[in-house]
Structures are given as structure tokens and as C-alpha cells.
Design an enzyme around this catalytic site. Structure first.
Site, short mmCIF file in Angstrom:
data_model
loop_
_atom_site.label_atom_id
_atom_site.label_comp_id
_atom_site.label_asym_id
_atom_site.label_seq_id
_atom_site.Cartn_x
_atom_site.Cartn_y
_atom_site.Cartn_z
N HIS A 408 0.84 -1.20 0.00
CA HIS A 408 0.00 0.00 0.00
C HIS A 408 0.88 1.24 0.00
CE1 HIS A 408 -1.85 3.26 2.53
NE2 HIS A 408 -2.77 3.15 1.58
N SER A 409 0.48 2.26 -0.78
CA SER A 409 1.18 3.54 -0.82
C SER A 409 2.62 3.34 -1.29
CB SER A 409 1.11 4.20 0.56
OG SER A 409 1.58 5.53 0.52
N LEU A 410 3.59 3.77 -0.51
CA LEU A 410 4.99 3.55 -0.85
C LEU A 410 5.27 2.06 -1.03
CD1 LEU A 410 8.02 4.32 -1.09
CD2 LEU A 410 8.09 4.36 1.41
N HIS A 512 -6.79 7.98 1.39
CA HIS A 512 -5.60 7.21 1.01
C HIS A 512 -5.38 6.02 1.94
CE1 HIS A 512 -1.59 6.54 -0.66
NE2 HIS A 512 -1.07 6.59 0.55
#
Length: 552
Positions: A408-410, A512
């Protein structure tokens, strides 16, 4: 006595029949009007309640049909890898095996975790009940009470959101009350073909290719002379049209944020196995703590019962700056790698910004060679991800194991880069655009690869400014938090939930969060998001990237 002849009786019946025909249509119209009105009221009420954020969360999180489906076709956490980063700690690489003995050893911690999660569920349910009560009063209450009731509703909603934000164990609501360390997650796969480099798993082969590609500035004419040998492998890939599989991979991404027990024995590394360069605690380094409190990259390894499917979940950005995880221990290094991977030039947004590398030359001019060298530094997250993969394959041979990557994300962007490097099926959640980093790393790409053999999927939503590439500018939440998120272009397929159009959501950084993606988006929709190939896209078009070979 009045006598009615048969003729008169017949005439009367005919008159009644005519009158009935005149009366019947209005009666039918009235009945239909009542039925349609009732249906409209019910539909309007359902739709209005469905748009409520609180309703959306708990329709699927507290009473979800998503349940553990036994041992067959399930994934369970088996290992946790931690790779240190930074000039001091990048050689540190440890593995924690989540065995039955480990679970028994820390059973008190896990039981306390489950109990507190269940208590949180009960508290949130009480808030939810008050919210629903206020909803009904707002919708159907007297006009003179509307303002007072609406104020109360807003107060309950604020309490609800505040309670959700204190998710101590960083665990989705749909799984509250379940132990993240022994939960079994269902999945479905399907057969496909993957085109990848034949010698990709030979020691130092990939690294040697990447070093050479950087030395020739990624010149395609020169690289084509190498004649990399590509092969088509029969593999199993995740079934991304299956909602349970999408939720499972998202849960694995979320699992990488979960805190795990640490006591005095853990600080002495009794549970950790050294898989790196033989690091041994000494007088100068005996205070290094692994796991969540230490700087570095973490990968949670989920394995199927038959050991034929392995999923690597890579931890994303921690801290309040970019919501997703709930703690700040690794924020500094996360931010450095975020700004290195997703900014145009070392996070040089303005003269007031502190850059993460020295590649900036002058206004909108950046040294390309410098950027590429920074990304390949041994103490950066990309190199750490490569090491985690190599240590996983030492346990689960890639020749006999289907290895998938998620994050997730980075963590999602790193998963995509790792998947590109070794030809692994990848499902990334709310990842920033990673196409720019892929080009700077000069990752190998199969020539003439058909789109149906593209096994990189990006799951996102239209209300997430990071995924959509709009979390930039001086007044953006990302910039205020010190993050230069300037990329928008992804590779592979984009599977986007259009919550802005479908549910009227507004673009907000809170959308997010991986918990929001699981509880409020994936589980709310009846079907998984349609996946389309990334349209032509270019990041940092207003920048000039120069090389030492450039003649000005």
C-alpha cells in the site's frame, strides 16, 4: 309488492356492469399510485442512508459476509523480514518466523489485542446506533427541530470519525477481533503466462544488468545488443475479479503496518534469525531494535497451506504525514524514499525545501545520472526490496512457487518495481505513480509484451489525491507534511473505484488509508473495479534532465 321482470333485471345488470367499468380504472390507478409512492420512499431512504459515510463503513465492516474460509485456499502469515536502511544499518537483515511456538509465547499479547479490538467494535457500534437514530430524526423530524438535531448528528459523526482514527493496532474494521498473526485469508487464482528473464534468479544477474544499464544511460540501442533471453512461464496469478482475493491482498498490505510484540527478549533478537551479513550486536550497536521501532523496510510473508503460493506484503509510509499506517517510528526514512521516488528532482519543490539528494543544478534542471545513482544506493528501499525477495526465494524456490507481491502507498510502488524487476504478479493499493522511478532504474521490460500478459495492477480510488497525482502544490496536504508527491503516471493496469461520481466523495488525504480502501470502498461495491491499461502519460514535463554526456 314491486315486481321486477326478467327484462328489467337484465337491463339493471348491464347498467351496473357499465358503471363498474367506469369505476375500475380510477381504483386501479389509486392502488398503483400507492405502491409506486411506497417504493419511491423506500428507495429514497435506502439511497440516502447508503450515502452516509457511517452506514457505508459498518454495512460491511461490522456485519461483513467476508469470513475466513477454512484452510483450503487460504494464506497465513509465516515470516516477517526486516531490512535496515541508512548508511549505518543497511547491512542489517533479519527474519522472524511466525511459528506455533512464537504464537504461544506471545499469546497474552495477542489475546489482549483481540480483546481491545472487540471493545473498540462495541464502542463504535454504540456510536453507529446513535448516528442512525439522529439520521432518522433529521430526515423525518419536525422542521422546528431540524437545526438542533442536525447539530447533534454532526457531533455524533465527529465522535465516530475520531474513534475510528484511534485504531491502535492499524487493522481494518472488517477484521477487528481477529489476530493479525494467525488469521487465514481466502484467495483465488487463475492460470496465465508470464514473460520474464530466464536468468533473473541467478546471483547478481539482475544487479549487473541494472548497473550496466545505468552506465550507458539506459541507451536502448546499446542495451538491445545484450540480447536478454526471455521465456514464457506458466504461472498462477491472483484473480482480480474476485472480491475476496482483492480484500485478502489489501489485508496483507495492511498487515505490514501492524505492531507486533516486543519485550526484553525481542530486543536481544532472540526471535530473529540473521539472514544478512552476519551482524552481531556489540557495545556500539546493542540498542538497535528490529521490527516496527527500527528504521528500515519490512516485508510480511503469507504462504498457502501447500506452500505453492507466497505473497510478499511490503510496508508503506508510516506516520501522520501520509495516513495509512498509524505510527511515526519509520517516518524519516519513509519520507526520504517517498521524496526520492516520486518527486521530479530530490524534492526540490522550492528554495525553502530540504532536498533528499544533491542532484538539483538550477531552475527546472536536474542531473539525471545523479538521480539514477541515488535510487540504486544500497541503503535505499529499492535495494532493500530486492534483498527481501532474494531471501524469500531462498526458502521458497521460484521454480516451484508462485510468488506475488502487494503493498500500500509507498509499499505498493515498491511492490510494482519489484514485480517489474523479476516478472512477478503484483497488486498495488493507492500507490503513487511509479513510472518515473521505473525509467530511472532502467528496469528490464519484455519486448512486444501483449497487454493480456501484463500482471501489474494498481487499485485506487478517485478521492485519493496521492493515487490521482494531485497531492502537490504549496497548499496541498502532502506539501504541508513535507512530501513532494509530484508523479501521477503508473505502469500496468489501473483499477479505479470512482467514489467521487458514485458516492459523492470529496478528494481528501484520508481516503488514502488502506483501511478506508478495504472497509469503505472494496467491500461496499458489488463488483471489483474495472481495470484499464495506463494511457500515455508523462511526469515532470517541465523539467530538463541532463547527463554528464550532454553537450550544452
Amino acid at each position: 309488492m314491486l315486481h321486477i321482470t326478467e327484462k328489467e333485471q337484465t337491463r339493471g345488470l348491464r347498467q351496473l356492469e357499465k358503471r363498474g367499468k367506469r369505476l375500475l380504472p380510477p381504483l386501479i390507478k389509486f392502488i398503483w399510485f400507492c405502491l409506486i409512492s411506497a417504493a419511491c420512499v423506500a428507495a429514497t431512504t435506502f439511497y440516502w442512508l447508503r450515502l452516509s459515510p457511517v452506514h457505508n463503513i459498518h454495512k460491511h465492516s461490522l456485519n461483513s459476509s467476508f469470513e475466513d474460509k477454512g484452510e483450503d485456499g487460504t494464506l497465513q502469515l509465516k515470516h516477517i523480514f526486516h531490512h535496515g536502511v541508512g548508511e549505518k544499518d543497511y547491512k542489517i537483515h533479519k527474519r522472524l518466523d511466525v511459528t506455533q511456538e512464537y504464537l504461544i509465547k506471545h499469546s497474552a499479547y495477542f489475546q489482549n489485542m483481540v480483546n481491545e479490538q472487540q471493545q473498540e467494535v462495541q464502542e463504535i457500534q454504540e456510536i453507529h446506533k446513535r448516528h442512525e437514530k439522529q439520521e432518522i430524526q433529521v430526515k423525518y423530524g419536525p422542521d422546528q427541530e431540524y437545526n438542533q438535531t442536525n447539530t447533534a448528528l454532526n457531533s455524533v459523526g465527529t465522535e465516530y470519525k475520531s474513534r475510528l482514527s484511534t485504531n491502535e493496532y492499524d487493522w481494518p474494521d472488517v477484521h477487528r477481533g481477529k489476530n493479525p498473526f494467525d488469521i487465514q485469508l481466502p484467495f483465488k487464482n487463475k492460470q496465465s503466462i508470464a514473460r520474464r528473464i530466464k536468468h533473473r534468479n541467478e546471483p547478481f544477474f539482475i544487479e549487473s544488468y541494472l548497473d550496466y544499464a545505468r552506465s550507458v544511460n539506459g541507451d536502448a540501442l546499446i542495451l538491445n545488443r545484450i540480447n536478454l533471453e526471455w521465456i514464457d512461464d506458466d504461472i498462477n496469478i491472483p484473480n482480480i475479479t474476485d472480491k475476496d482475493t482483492i480484500v485478502t491482498l489489501a489485508t496483507i498490505s495492511s498487515n505490514a503496518y501492524v505492531r507486533f510484540p516486543q519485550n526484553d527478549d525481542d530486543k536481544k533478537k532472540s526471535d530473529w534469525t540473521d539472514v544478512g551479513g552476519g551482524w552481531i550486536p556489540d557495545e556500539e550497536n546493542n540498542d538497535v531494535n528490529f521490527g516496527w521501532e527500527d528504521v528500515g523496510l519490512r516485508g510480511h510473508i503469507f504462504v498457502s497451506k501447500d506452500n505453492k503460493t507466497v505473497v510478499i506484503g511490503i510496508k508503506g509510509t508510516s506516520g501522520a504525514g501520509l495516513p495509512g499506517g498509524g505510527s511515526d517510528e519509520t517516518t524519516k526514512n519513509d519520507k526520504t524514499n517517498d521524496n526520492l521516488l516520486f518527486s521530479c528532482c530530490c524534492a526540490r519543490v522550492g528554495y525553502m525545501w530540504t532536498t533528499v539528494c544533491d542532484c538539483y543544478e538550477k531552475a527546472y534542471t536536474c542531473n539525471q545520472d545523479c538521480l539514477e545513482k541515488e535510487l540504486r544506493r544500497k541503503d535505499r528501499y529499492y535495494e532493500a526490496a530486492l534483498d527481501i525477495y532474494k531471501n524469500v526465494t531462498a526458502i521458497y524456490p521460484p521454480e516451484t512457487t508462485d510468488i506475488w507481491v502487494t503493498g500500500h502507498s509507498l509499499g505498493g510502488a515498491l511492490a510494482s518495481l519489484l514485480g517489474r524487476t523479476y516478472g512477478l504478479p503484483t497488486v498495488a493499493y493507492e500507490a503513487p505513480g511509479e513510472m518515473l522511478a521505473l525509467k530511472r532504474l532502467h528496469l528490464p521490460q519484455a519486448p512486444g509484451l501483449p497487454r493480456h500478459l501484463e500482471h501489474i495492477w494498481h487499485i485506487g480510488n478517485t478521492a485519493d489525491p496521492i493515487y490521482m497525482g494531485v497531492c502537490n502544490g504549496a497548499s496541498s496536504s502532502c506539501s504541508l507534511g513535507g512530501y513532494a508527491m509530484e508523479t501521477a503516471c503508473h505502469t500496468g493496469y489501473q483499477c479505479v473505484y470512482d467514489v467521487v461520481t458514485d458516492y459523492g466523495w470529496r478528494v481528501n488525504l484520508l481516503n488514502h488509508r488502506i483501511h478506508t480502501v478495504i472497509d469503505d470502498i472494496i467491500l461496499v461495491y458489488n463488483e471489483t473495479a474495472p481495470c484499464v491499461y495506463q494511457a500515455p502519460c508523462r511526469d515532470c514535463f517541465n523539467w530538463r534532465f541532463v547527463s554528464h554526456d550532454d553537450k550544452e
